[in-house]
Design a protein around this motif. Structure first.
Motif, PDB file in Angstrom:
ATOM      1  N   LEU A 160     -58.836-102.157 -32.113  1.00  0.00           N
ATOM      2  CA  LEU A 160     -59.629-101.032 -31.605  1.00  0.00           C
ATOM      3  C   LEU A 160     -61.115-101.363 -31.573  1.00  0.00           C
ATOM      4  O   LEU A 160     -61.814-100.981 -30.634  1.00  0.00           O
ATOM      5  CB  LEU A 160     -59.358 -99.781 -32.440  1.00  0.00           C
ATOM      6  N   TRP A 161     -61.606-102.051 -32.599  1.00  0.00           N
ATOM      7  CA  TRP A 161     -63.004-102.467 -32.585  1.00  0.00           C
ATOM      8  C   TRP A 161     -63.275-103.433 -31.429  1.00  0.00           C
ATOM      9  O   TRP A 161     -64.296-103.337 -30.742  1.00  0.00           O
ATOM     10  CB  TRP A 161     -63.391-103.137 -33.911  1.00  0.00           C
ATOM     11  N   GLY A 162     -62.374-104.371 -31.225  1.00  0.00           N
ATOM     12  CA  GLY A 162     -62.538-105.315 -30.115  1.00  0.00           C
ATOM     13  C   GLY A 162     -62.527-104.620 -28.765  1.00  0.00           C
ATOM     14  O   GLY A 162     -63.343-104.913 -27.891  1.00  0.00           O
ATOM     15  N   LEU A 163     -61.592-103.676 -28.589  1.00  0.00           N
ATOM     16  CA  LEU A 163     -61.539-102.919 -27.330  1.00  0.00           C
ATOM     17  C   LEU A 163     -62.770-102.057 -27.133  1.00  0.00           C
ATOM     18  O   LEU A 163     -63.279-101.929 -26.010  1.00  0.00           O
ATOM     19  CB  LEU A 163     -60.273-102.066 -27.285  1.00  0.00           C
ATOM     20  N   ALA A 164     -63.260-101.457 -28.215  1.00  0.00           N
ATOM     21  CA  ALA A 164     -64.469-100.641 -28.117  1.00  0.00           C
ATOM     22  C   ALA A 164     -65.671-101.500 -27.737  1.00  0.00           C
ATOM     23  O   ALA A 164     -66.498-101.097 -26.904  1.00  0.00           O
ATOM     24  CB  ALA A 164     -64.719 -99.920 -29.433  1.00  0.00           C
ATOM     25  N   LEU A 165     -65.760-102.679 -28.322  1.00  0.00           N
ATOM     26  CA  LEU A 165     -66.872-103.588 -28.000  1.00  0.00           C
ATOM     27  C   LEU A 165     -66.791-104.051 -26.552  1.00  0.00           C
ATOM     28  O   LEU A 165     -67.793-104.009 -25.820  1.00  0.00           O
ATOM     29  CB  LEU A 165     -66.842-104.787 -28.952  1.00  0.00           C
ATOM     30  N   LEU A 166     -65.587-104.470 -26.120  1.00  0.00           N
ATOM     31  CA  LEU A 166     -65.432-104.895 -24.730  1.00  0.00           C
ATOM     32  C   LEU A 166     -65.661-103.742 -23.760  1.00  0.00           C
ATOM     33  O   LEU A 166     -66.299-103.910 -22.716  1.00  0.00           O
ATOM     34  CB  LEU A 166     -64.039-105.479 -24.507  1.00  0.00           C
ATOM     35  N   GLY A 167     -65.145-102.565 -24.104  1.00  0.00           N
ATOM     36  CA  GLY A 167     -65.301-101.406 -23.229  1.00  0.00           C
ATOM     37  C   GLY A 167     -66.745-100.970 -23.092  1.00  0.00           C
ATOM     38  O   GLY A 167     -67.205-100.640 -21.993  1.00  0.00           O
ATOM     39  N   THR A 181     -69.401-102.875 -23.554  1.00  0.00           N
ATOM     40  CA  THR A 181     -70.108-103.922 -22.802  1.00  0.00           C
ATOM     41  C   THR A 181     -69.806-103.794 -21.318  1.00  0.00           C
ATOM     42  O   THR A 181     -70.722-103.882 -20.483  1.00  0.00           O
ATOM     43  CB  THR A 181     -69.690-105.311 -23.313  1.00  0.00           C
ATOM     44  N   TRP A 182     -68.525-103.574 -20.988  1.00  0.00           N
ATOM     45  CA  TRP A 182     -68.139-103.405 -19.583  1.00  0.00           C
ATOM     46  C   TRP A 182     -68.842-102.188 -18.971  1.00  0.00           C
ATOM     47  O   TRP A 182     -69.371-102.264 -17.863  1.00  0.00           O
ATOM     48  CB  TRP A 182     -66.626-103.250 -19.477  1.00  0.00           C
ATOM     49  N   ALA A 183     -68.853-101.075 -19.692  1.00  0.00           N
ATOM     50  CA  ALA A 183     -69.490 -99.861 -19.182  1.00  0.00           C
ATOM     51  C   ALA A 183     -70.990-100.068 -18.987  1.00  0.00           C
ATOM     52  O   ALA A 183     -71.573 -99.619 -17.991  1.00  0.00           O
ATOM     53  CB  ALA A 183     -69.223 -98.686 -20.125  1.00  0.00           C
ATOM     54  N   ALA A 184     -71.627-100.747 -19.933  1.00  0.00           N
ATOM     55  CA  ALA A 184     -73.066-100.993 -19.815  1.00  0.00           C
ATOM     56  C   ALA A 184     -73.376-101.895 -18.622  1.00  0.00           C
ATOM     57  O   ALA A 184     -74.361-101.684 -17.913  1.00  0.00           O
ATOM     58  CB  ALA A 184     -73.593-101.617 -21.097  1.00  0.00           C
ATOM     59  N   LEU A 185     -72.538-102.881 -18.380  1.00  0.00           N
ATOM     60  CA  LEU A 185     -72.783-103.783 -17.254  1.00  0.00           C
ATOM     61  C   LEU A 185     -72.492-103.111 -15.911  1.00  0.00           C
ATOM     62  O   LEU A 185     -73.203-103.357 -14.930  1.00  0.00           O
ATOM     63  CB  LEU A 185     -71.937-105.050 -17.392  1.00  0.00           C
ATOM     64  N   THR A 186     -71.454-102.293 -15.841  1.00  0.00           N
ATOM     65  CA  THR A 186     -71.115-101.673 -14.557  1.00  0.00           C
ATOM     66  C   THR A 186     -72.049-100.532 -14.191  1.00  0.00           C
ATOM     67  O   THR A 186     -72.283-100.284 -13.017  1.00  0.00           O
ATOM     68  CB  THR A 186     -69.669-101.158 -14.559  1.00  0.00           C
ATOM     69  N   SER A 226     -62.978-105.074 -11.576  1.00  0.00           N
ATOM     70  CA  SER A 226     -61.541-105.278 -11.756  1.00  0.00           C
ATOM     71  C   SER A 226     -61.191-105.916 -13.098  1.00  0.00           C
ATOM     72  O   SER A 226     -60.022-106.161 -13.378  1.00  0.00           O
ATOM     73  CB  SER A 226     -60.997-106.144 -10.624  1.00  0.00           C
ATOM     74  N   LEU A 227     -62.163-106.159 -13.940  1.00  0.00           N
ATOM     75  CA  LEU A 227     -61.935-106.799 -15.228  1.00  0.00           C
ATOM     76  C   LEU A 227     -60.956-106.037 -16.124  1.00  0.00           C
ATOM     77  O   LEU A 227     -60.097-106.671 -16.756  1.00  0.00           O
ATOM     78  CB  LEU A 227     -63.262-107.023 -15.952  1.00  0.00           C
ATOM     79  N   PRO A 228     -60.994-104.698 -16.226  1.00  0.00           N
ATOM     80  CA  PRO A 228     -59.998-104.011 -17.067  1.00  0.00           C
ATOM     81  C   PRO A 228     -58.560-104.257 -16.604  1.00  0.00           C
ATOM     82  O   PRO A 228     -57.664-104.410 -17.439  1.00  0.00           O
ATOM     83  CB  PRO A 228     -60.365-102.536 -16.938  1.00  0.00           C
TER      84      PRO A 228
END
Length: 92
Positions: A8-15, A17-22, A40-42
């Motif tokens: 969950l921590w890994g998904l939260a970090l990736l999510g 980061t993805w949200a901030a970049l998009t 399309s990364l998710p």
């Protein structure tokens, strides 16, 4: 920390980061090709996780070890139970 918490921590970090970049929250101007891949990364990550899970299950099934001692013990217990039930009048 449990495995679920780590995932969950890994998904939260990736999510995040993805949200901030998009959304452009970091102020970075990404090229169009990077933005197309980023959107399309998710889906790519979901397919990769599914392939990993399928591969892990397949590997575990392929390398499953039989417990021959436990199987013999269980068979002897079944025979004892059948003999006990036969003494009590049950027929098989």
């Amino acid at each position: 920390m449990t495995k679920l918490a780590q995932w969950l921590w890994g998904l939260a970090l990736l999510g995040s980061t993805w949200a901030a970049l998009t959304t452009g929250a970091l102020g970075l101007e990404l090229p169009l090709s990077c933005r197309e891949v980023l959107w399309s990364l998710p889906a790519y990550l979901l397919v990769s996780a599914g392939c990993y899970a399928l591969g892990t299950v397949g590997y575990r099934v392929a390398t499953f070890h039989d417990c021959e001692d436990a199987a013999r013990e269980l068979q002897s217990q079944i025979q004892e139970a059948r003999a006990d039930l036969a003494r009590r009048g049950m027929r098989f």
